[in-house]
Design a protein around this motif. Structure first.
Motif, PDB file in Angstrom:
ATOM      1  N   TRP A 153       0.962  -1.144  -0.132  1.00 28.63           N
ATOM      2  CA  TRP A 153       0.070  -0.009   0.020  1.00 28.63           C
ATOM      3  C   TRP A 153       0.874   1.204  -0.086  1.00 28.63           C
ATOM      4  CZ3 TRP A 153      -1.260   3.320   4.597  1.00 28.63           C
ATOM      5  CH2 TRP A 153      -2.129   4.372   4.254  1.00 28.63           C
ATOM      6  N   LEU A 154       1.944   1.226   0.873  1.00 28.79           N
ATOM      7  CA  LEU A 154       2.844   2.586   0.857  1.00 28.79           C
ATOM      8  C   LEU A 154       3.560   2.707  -0.480  1.00 28.79           C
ATOM      9  CD1 LEU A 154       4.279   1.991   4.361  1.00 28.79           C
ATOM     10  CD2 LEU A 154       2.742   3.497   3.744  1.00 28.79           C
ATOM     11  N   ILE A 155       3.898   1.753  -1.138  1.00 26.32           N
ATOM     12  CA  ILE A 155       4.597   1.742  -2.535  1.00 26.32           C
ATOM     13  C   ILE A 155       3.532   2.402  -3.443  1.00 26.32           C
ATOM     14  CG2 ILE A 155       5.539   0.185  -4.507  1.00 26.32           C
ATOM     15  CD1 ILE A 155       6.505  -1.442  -2.500  1.00 26.32           C
ATOM     16  N   GLN A 156       2.186   1.682  -3.521  1.00 23.85           N
ATOM     17  CA  GLN A 156       1.088   2.355  -4.086  1.00 23.85           C
ATOM     18  C   GLN A 156       0.941   4.006  -4.027  1.00 23.85           C
ATOM     19  OE1 GLN A 156      -2.908   1.722  -3.223  1.00 23.85           O
ATOM     20  NE2 GLN A 156      -3.083   0.756  -5.479  1.00 23.85           N
ATOM     21  N   LYS A 157       0.866   4.333  -2.664  1.00 21.13           N
ATOM     22  CA  LYS A 157       0.642   5.829  -2.313  1.00 21.13           C
ATOM     23  C   LYS A 157       1.745   6.572  -2.712  1.00 21.13           C
ATOM     24  CE  LYS A 157      -2.707   5.428  -2.161  1.00 21.13           C
ATOM     25  NZ  LYS A 157      -3.754   6.514  -2.528  1.00 21.13           N
ATOM     26  N   LYS A 158       3.314   6.144  -2.557  1.00 27.54           N
ATOM     27  CA  LYS A 158       4.409   6.973  -3.063  1.00 27.54           C
ATOM     28  C   LYS A 158       4.261   7.223  -4.349  1.00 27.54           C
ATOM     29  CE  LYS A 158       8.277   5.613  -1.275  1.00 27.54           C
ATOM     30  NZ  LYS A 158       9.580   4.777  -1.005  1.00 27.54           N
ATOM     31  N   ARG A 159       3.768   6.219  -5.351  1.00 34.38           N
ATOM     32  CA  ARG A 159       3.566   6.439  -6.481  1.00 34.38           C
ATOM     33  C   ARG A 159       2.439   7.524  -6.898  1.00 34.38           C
ATOM     34  NH1 ARG A 159       2.406   1.491  -8.188  1.00 34.38           N
ATOM     35  NH2 ARG A 159       0.268   2.000  -8.874  1.00 34.38           N
ATOM     36  N   HIS A 160       1.394   7.506  -6.144  1.00 32.01           N
ATOM     37  CA  HIS A 160       0.502   8.285  -6.352  1.00 32.01           C
ATOM     38  C   HIS A 160       0.857  10.008  -5.968  1.00 32.01           C
ATOM     39  CE1 HIS A 160      -2.881   4.845  -6.383  1.00 32.01           C
ATOM     40  NE2 HIS A 160      -2.212   4.831  -7.488  1.00 32.01           N
ATOM     41  N   TYR A 161       1.347   9.801  -4.658  1.00 31.98           N
ATOM     42  CA  TYR A 161       1.705  11.246  -4.089  1.00 31.98           C
ATOM     43  C   TYR A 161       2.701  12.141  -4.897  1.00 31.98           C
ATOM     44  CZ  TYR A 161      -0.916   9.842   0.017  1.00 31.98           C
ATOM     45  OH  TYR A 161      -2.101   9.572   1.076  1.00 31.98           O
ATOM     46  N   SER A 162       3.601  11.263  -5.858  1.00 24.06           N
ATOM     47  CA  SER A 162       4.683  11.879  -6.390  1.00 24.06           C
ATOM     48  C   SER A 162       4.476  12.771  -7.532  1.00 24.06           C
ATOM     49  CB  SER A 162       5.342  10.669  -6.940  1.00 24.06           C
ATOM     50  OG  SER A 162       4.816  10.073  -8.014  1.00 24.06           O
ATOM     51  N   THR A 163       2.885  12.683  -7.994  1.00 21.87           N
ATOM     52  CA  THR A 163       2.271  13.509  -9.036  1.00 21.87           C
ATOM     53  C   THR A 163       1.766  14.764  -8.575  1.00 21.87           C
ATOM     54  OG1 THR A 163      -0.135  12.561  -8.869  1.00 21.87           O
ATOM     55  CG2 THR A 163       1.630  11.394 -10.236  1.00 21.87           C
ATOM     56  N   ALA A 164       1.488  14.941  -7.044  1.00 24.24           N
ATOM     57  CA  ALA A 164       1.162  15.977  -6.281  1.00 24.24           C
ATOM     58  C   ALA A 164       2.005  17.386  -6.639  1.00 24.24           C
ATOM     59  CB  ALA A 164       0.775  16.059  -5.106  1.00 24.24           C
ATOM     60  N   LYS A 165       3.019  16.940  -6.943  1.00 26.97           N
ATOM     61  CA  LYS A 165       4.150  18.069  -7.046  1.00 26.97           C
ATOM     62  C   LYS A 165       3.827  18.706  -8.635  1.00 26.97           C
ATOM     63  CE  LYS A 165       7.898  14.992  -8.632  1.00 26.97           C
ATOM     64  NZ  LYS A 165       9.304  14.527  -8.440  1.00 26.97           N
ATOM     65  N   LEU A 166       3.289  18.216  -9.299  1.00 28.87           N
ATOM     66  CA  LEU A 166       2.936  18.754 -10.565  1.00 28.87           C
ATOM     67  C   LEU A 166       1.644  19.278 -10.972  1.00 28.87           C
ATOM     68  CD1 LEU A 166       4.420  15.593 -12.924  1.00 28.87           C
ATOM     69  CD2 LEU A 166       5.271  17.866 -12.391  1.00 28.87           C
ATOM     70  N   TYR A 167       0.718  19.398  -9.628  1.00 26.98           N
ATOM     71  CA  TYR A 167      -0.475  20.220  -9.692  1.00 26.98           C
ATOM     72  C   TYR A 167      -0.253  21.573 -10.011  1.00 26.98           C
ATOM     73  CZ  TYR A 167      -2.660  16.017  -7.813  1.00 26.98           C
ATOM     74  OH  TYR A 167      -3.111  14.802  -7.300  1.00 26.98           O
ATOM     75  N   LYS A 168      -1.230  22.296 -10.316  1.00 25.32           N
ATOM     76  CA  LYS A 168      -1.243  23.867 -10.292  1.00 25.32           C
ATOM     77  C   LYS A 168      -0.735  24.351  -8.980  1.00 25.32           C
ATOM     78  CE  LYS A 168      -4.831  23.926 -13.992  1.00 25.32           C
ATOM     79  NZ  LYS A 168      -6.039  24.227 -13.947  1.00 25.32           N
ATOM     80  N   PRO A 169       0.116  25.593  -9.201  1.00 25.06           N
ATOM     81  CA  PRO A 169       0.437  26.213  -8.116  1.00 25.06           C
ATOM     82  C   PRO A 169      -0.514  26.198  -6.776  1.00 25.06           C
ATOM     83  CG  PRO A 169       1.478  27.072  -9.727  1.00 25.06           C
ATOM     84  CD  PRO A 169       0.411  26.170 -10.224  1.00 25.06           C
ATOM     85  N   LYS A 170      -1.727  26.884  -7.283  1.00 24.57           N
ATOM     86  CA  LYS A 170      -2.646  27.041  -6.307  1.00 24.57           C
ATOM     87  C   LYS A 170      -2.994  26.003  -5.399  1.00 24.57           C
ATOM     88  CE  LYS A 170      -6.691  26.909  -9.463  1.00 24.57           C
ATOM     89  NZ  LYS A 170      -7.598  27.817 -10.014  1.00 24.57           N
ATOM     90  N   HIS A 171      -3.302  24.733  -6.225  1.00 27.85           N
ATOM     91  CA  HIS A 171      -3.790  23.646  -5.813  1.00 27.85           C
ATOM     92  C   HIS A 171      -2.596  23.081  -4.660  1.00 27.85           C
ATOM     93  CE1 HIS A 171      -6.324  23.239  -9.293  1.00 27.85           C
ATOM     94  NE2 HIS A 171      -7.088  23.597  -8.398  1.00 27.85           N
ATOM     95  N   ARG A 172      -1.333  23.096  -5.058  1.00 25.69           N
ATOM     96  CA  ARG A 172      -0.235  22.526  -4.338  1.00 25.69           C
ATOM     97  C   ARG A 172      -0.328  23.420  -2.958  1.00 25.69           C
ATOM     98  NH1 ARG A 172       3.285  23.143  -8.766  1.00 25.69           N
ATOM     99  NH2 ARG A 172       4.525  24.708  -7.846  1.00 25.69           N
ATOM    100  N   PHE A 173      -0.551  24.737  -3.111  1.00 29.01           N
ATOM    101  CA  PHE A 173      -0.488  25.586  -1.699  1.00 29.01           C
ATOM    102  C   PHE A 173      -1.439  25.187  -0.767  1.00 29.01           C
ATOM    103  CE2 PHE A 173      -2.275  29.271   0.235  1.00 29.01           C
ATOM    104  CZ  PHE A 173      -1.213  29.728   1.265  1.00 29.01           C
ATOM    105  N   LEU A 174      -2.898  24.960  -1.441  1.00 26.98           N
ATOM    106  CA  LEU A 174      -3.832  24.810  -0.523  1.00 26.98           C
ATOM    107  C   LEU A 174      -3.677  23.447  -0.063  1.00 26.98           C
ATOM    108  CD1 LEU A 174      -6.773  26.090  -2.924  1.00 26.98           C
ATOM    109  CD2 LEU A 174      -6.128  26.969  -0.822  1.00 26.98           C
ATOM    110  N   LEU A 175      -3.171  22.373  -0.721  1.00 26.62           N
ATOM    111  CA  LEU A 175      -3.139  21.109  -0.359  1.00 26.62           C
ATOM    112  C   LEU A 175      -2.050  20.834   0.915  1.00 26.62           C
ATOM    113  CD1 LEU A 175      -3.393  19.030  -3.344  1.00 26.62           C
ATOM    114  CD2 LEU A 175      -4.987  19.048  -1.603  1.00 26.62           C
ATOM    115  N   ALA A 176      -0.743  22.038   0.600  1.00 24.45           N
ATOM    116  CA  ALA A 176       0.250  21.923   1.493  1.00 24.45           C
ATOM    117  C   ALA A 176      -0.120  22.637   2.865  1.00 24.45           C
ATOM    118  CB  ALA A 176       1.265  22.735   1.183  1.00 24.45           C
ATOM    119  N   VAL A 177      -0.969  23.591   2.962  1.00 22.99           N
ATOM    120  CA  VAL A 177      -1.717  24.241   4.079  1.00 22.99           C
ATOM    121  C   VAL A 177      -2.674  23.305   4.824  1.00 22.99           C
ATOM    122  CG1 VAL A 177      -3.089  26.037   5.194  1.00 22.99           C
ATOM    123  CG2 VAL A 177      -1.437  26.663   3.107  1.00 22.99           C
TER     124      VAL A 177
END
Length: 364
Positions: free
Chosen positions: A258-282
């Protein structure tokens, strides 16, 4: 006292996000959808999924919908996936098979396989699921498709996981629940940022207008969330949260997988639009800070204020996330929501840290 002010500010931000999530939690009955049943193409990409296809193809065939085709994509499987597909196709003219061979440019790339499947589809309305997913009812395809309109070209559905005994199962379903609460709520406020390929629909027009997956074709994950992040707007997205339109699959049984699967999925978040990255990071940052500061606040001379902040924050969480969980048929998760969140926060932190500098070039 300064620490309590910081703790209070963090909890306040948490509560603001919970209020934002009420867009899903208190969503009224389904909004009016199209009653006209346009032709639809159901697209499923499979890699070494012979056993799952044997079980799920009949459920897709039994969908109560007058005009649909099933595009089955064999993504260079080495098991009997292709044989299973051909066996069903022999007796059902609605089934079309796309047999993908690996090439040097797109080795083991799901997006390449999906692109070939989309090009094969004869209908403009496309519904996607995974080979290991089965629909909650025979109305799944009809309910998802009814959300399409001239304006709404992208439909976000809920891809749930089967319930089974054990803490890991509940953690996986809680993480899935919280992800869905976020992307449904963001979409309802006109700021869509992701969807899941287990239950997703969009038009071929939208796909070609955005040049498909070309901007992230070399990235193994993201055929769902990165495409939605790029193509979705405040006007062209609709959500589908009717229980008959859910899909279900079986979650990982081992924490490591499961962790391997999640690591792969979460790796794409850095490519989201800046506003989405900011809101998710907060959001994730404040969740982490809340659980970090909560016990510390109880050790100060003003512990009563700290306790009050904790109670108010968790009450907000129970009311809003609890209602959202019931709407998505995850009722058994409600009693221990704060407990699951605590474990999830630190699991996500470890995943984000371990993802630094790692690369993965294959989806399977």
């Amino acid at each position: 006292m300064v620490l309590l002010y910081v703790f209070g500010a963090v909890a306040l931000i948490n509560c603001i996000y919970f209020l934002f999530f009420s867009k899903l939690a208190f969503l009224k009955t389904a909004e009016k959808s199209s009653s006209e049943k346009y032709p639809v193409s159901l697209i499923v990409c499979a890699k070494n999924e012979a056993e799952n296809l044997q079980k799920n193809i009949p459920l897709w065939q039994q969908q109560d919908y007058p005009n649909f085709e099933i595009i089955l994509i064999n993504d260079a499987s080495i098991d009997e996936t292709l044989k299973v597909m051909k066996g069903f196709a022999e007796n059902d003219p609605r089934i079309q098979i796309v047999d993908v061979k690996n090439n040097e440019a797109f080795w083991a790339n799901k997006k390449y396989a999906l692109t070939l499947g989309i090009k094969r589809a004869k209908n403009s309305r496309l519904v996607f699921t995974d080979a290991d997913c089965y629909p909650a009812s025979s109305e799944w395809l009809a309910t998802m498709s009814a959300k399409f309109s001239d304006e709404k070209q992208l439909v976000l559905g809920y891809g749930a996981y089967e319930k089974s005994p054990g803490f890991l199962n509940k953690m996986i379903r809680f993480e899935t629940l919280m992800t869905a609460v976020q992307y449904f709520s963001y979409a309802k406020t006109g700021n869509p940022y992701m969807g899941v390929g287990r239950n997703l629909a969009y038009t071929s027009n939208l796909y070609y207008e955005n040049k498909g997956f070309m901007s992230h074709i070399k990235i193994p994950s993201g055929d769902d969330d990165l495409f939605v992040n790029e193509a979705a707007t405040s006007q062209n997205v609709e959500i589908c949260v009717e229980p008959e339109a859910f899909t279900y699959s079986f979650p990982k049984k081992k924490k490591k997988k499961w962790l391997i699967q999640k690591k792969r999925h979460y790796s794409t978040a850095k490519l989201y639009k800046p506003k989405h990255r900011f809101l998710l990071a907060v959001y994730y940052g404040c969740n982490f800070l809340f659980w970090l500061l909560a016990p510390i606040s109880l050790l100060t001379n003003f512990w009563a204020f700290g306790l009050g902040i904790i109670i108010i924050r968790i009450a907000f969480q129970y009311i809003i996330i609890g209602n959202a969980a019931k709407k998505l048929k995850e009722n058994d998760l409600v009693p221990l929501i704060p407990f699951y969140e605590l474990f999830l926060v630190f699991t996500q932190l470890s995943i984000f840290i371990s993802n630094k500098g790692e690369k993965n070039s294959r989806w399977k």
